[in-house]
Design a protein around this motif. Sequence first.
Motif: not given
Length: 122
Positions: A109-114
């Motif tokens: 999966g792709d995960y993102w910071g804020q």
Amino acid sequence: QVQLVESGGGLVQPGGSLRLSCAASGDIFSIYELGWYRQAPGKQRELVAALPAGGSTNYADSVKGRFTISRDNAKNTVYLQMNSLKPEDTAVYYCWLNAIASSSWPLRGDYWGQGTQVTVSS
């Protein structure tokens, strides 16, 4: 859950430098690739730099020779050293991680910071 926490953004004059950091935590099983994207007002999000596991780095043409991506495996942290900053580098910078979380194994999966704001202005 995978969490990405960014730091290091701010206001800098043209020609200056900034170093962004992104610490990854949570139930990360395996990391395939990590990097940085940015999004300027009114523009699409674009890749700035990517660092595949075991592969070579990839940079946007606009930042080659000025930005350097690096990783501290022990700390699960990725850095973006930005030198010779230009006004057109102004954007919100997002840390990105492509990984398998233990809770979703074997799906990647792709995960993102804020996001962290970088403003280059005199």
